[in-house]
Scaffold this active site. Structure first.
Site, short mmCIF file in Angstrom:
data_model
loop_
_atom_site.label_atom_id
_atom_site.label_comp_id
_atom_site.label_asym_id
_atom_site.label_seq_id
_atom_site.Cartn_x
_atom_site.Cartn_y
_atom_site.Cartn_z
N GLU A 176 1.04 -1.62 -0.01
CA GLU A 176 -0.26 -0.17 -0.05
C GLU A 176 1.52 1.25 0.17
OE1 GLU A 176 -2.51 0.25 3.18
OE2 GLU A 176 -3.45 2.05 2.38
N LYS A 218 -2.10 -2.23 -2.95
CA LYS A 218 -3.61 -1.31 -2.59
C LYS A 218 -3.00 0.14 -2.65
CE LYS A 218 -6.33 -0.43 1.78
NZ LYS A 218 -6.65 -1.10 3.06
P1 13P Z 1 -8.71 4.51 4.19
O1 13P Z 1 -10.06 3.65 2.59
O2 13P Z 1 -10.08 5.05 5.18
O3 13P Z 1 -8.19 5.05 3.49
O4 13P Z 1 -8.15 3.11 4.81
C1 13P Z 1 -8.01 2.02 3.89
C2 13P Z 1 -6.38 2.18 4.78
O5 13P Z 1 -6.48 0.04 4.77
C3 13P Z 1 -5.42 2.93 5.02
O6 13P Z 1 -4.11 1.75 5.36
#
Ligand code: 13P
Length: 339
Positions: A176, A218
């Site tokens: 991510e 992600k």
């Molecule tokens: P949000 O969808 O609130 O951005 O959170 C996703 C997430 O796991 C952030 O690390």
């Protein structure tokens, strides 16, 4: 080993299903609870997450749940481990393993995500507790003179080191790299920065020998900053995000599960739906939302036992809408009718 990893990664992005990000750290969940007037005690955090994991949505629309360290060890009120509730619903337990974004030395205003030290041992413990995938979030902010080369490079490198440790532990890494939507930058600035971040991330993943088939990306969507005077249409966000991902993400990656990043619930759904409707994509697209899945149930619950059913209904609705979006079958009419 690789077959098991690949199978988990594919299950995480199964048709019409997405990931519930319920891995708020103790300080973040306190902020969410403050907003609904609920004290952030261990029991309240357990009760809230238990209601989500016992909802109908879990079986139908949720492929996996990202947990925080406290939650993966917690038991429901009746003594059933929360991990078992998730597994009984047919979903996969996952775990956030980064230790948060810390100030990056010599790079004012930027952060580096920590948590690599001792990670191999922690992953082994989490595997034994039932986790089959993990999450690590790198944070890139856009502002005057930032992001900088060292911050982009170091965060991508840490993501790749984390991903390698995960795959060696038979755990699917969610990679991510989040480019924040705070600030007043326009959509094309978000495009350029996200392109830089993703290209660098995949370069580092390559050098750390990551198996693309056994990971899930992600990313943020390509959107203007929240304070940008020129906001973008759903069609523009979808077109630019799809174009960017096609240039950056190898087709061996089974799926891309977006973060919501501060978008409204319905925006996050509409954007995903519009991207899926593009068609002809080499990977699955789905959701890994935190706020955009939980804002409505949190408000409906407000810490009261008598509101549990209403909170579950709110979660079912939002997850259902996102499931339709992941199939490219969402419309505003469906949204209104189902509400
Ligand atoms: P949000 O969808 O609130 O951005 O959170 C996703 C997430 O796991 C952030 O690390």
């Amino acid at each position: 080993m690789t077959a098991e990893l690949d199978a988990i990664a594919q299950k995480m992005v199964a048709d019409g299903k997405g990931i519930l990000a319920a891995d708020e750290s103790t300080s973040t969940i306190k902020k969410r609870f403050d907003a609904i007037g609920v004290e952030s005690t261990e029991d309240n955090r357990r009760d809230y997450r238990e209601l989500l994991f016992r909802s109908q949505a879990m079986q139908k629309y949720i492929s996996g749940v990202i947990l925080f360290d406290e939650t993966i060890r917690q038991k429901a009120k009746d003594g059933t481990p929360l991990v078992a509730l998730i597994q009984q619903a047919g979903a996969i337990p996952g775990i956030k393993v980064d230790a948060g974004a810390k100030p990056m030395p010599l790079c004012p205003g930027e952060t580096i995500t920590e948590g690599l030290d001792g990670l191999a041992g922690r992953l082994k413990e989490y595997y034994d507790l039932g986790a089959r995938f993990a999450k690590w979030r790198a944070v890139i902010d856009i502002g005057a003179g930032i992001p900088s080369y060292p911050a982009v490079r170091a965060n991508a490198h840490a993501l790749a080191r984390y991903a390698a440790l995960c795959q060696e532990a038979n755990i699917v890494p969610i990679v991510e790299p989040e480019v924040l939507m705070d600030g007043d930058h326009d959509i094309d600035t978000c495009y350029r920065v996200t392109e830089w971040v993703l290209k660098t991330t995949f370069e580092e993943l390559y050098y750390q020998r990551i198996r693309h088939e056994g990971m899930v990306l992600k990313p943020n969507m390509v959107v203007p900053g929240k304070k940008c005077p020129k906001q973008a249409s759903v069609a523009e966000v979808a077109e630019k995000t799809v174009r960017l991902l096609k240039t950056c993400v190898p087709s061996a990656v089974p799926g891309i599960a977006f973060l919501s990043g501060g978008q409204s619930d319905e925006e996050a759904t509409a954007h995903l739906d519009a991207m899926v409707k593009h068609g002809g994509l080499p990977w699955k697209l789905t959701y890994s939302y935190g706020r955009a899945l939980q804002a409505a149930p949190q408000k409906a619950w407000s810490g009261k036992a008598e509101n549990v059913a209403a909170a579950q209904a709110a979660f079912d609705h939002r997850a259902h809408m996102n499931s339709l979006a992941a199939l490219g079958q969402w419309t505003t009419e469906v949204e209104r009718k189902a509400a």
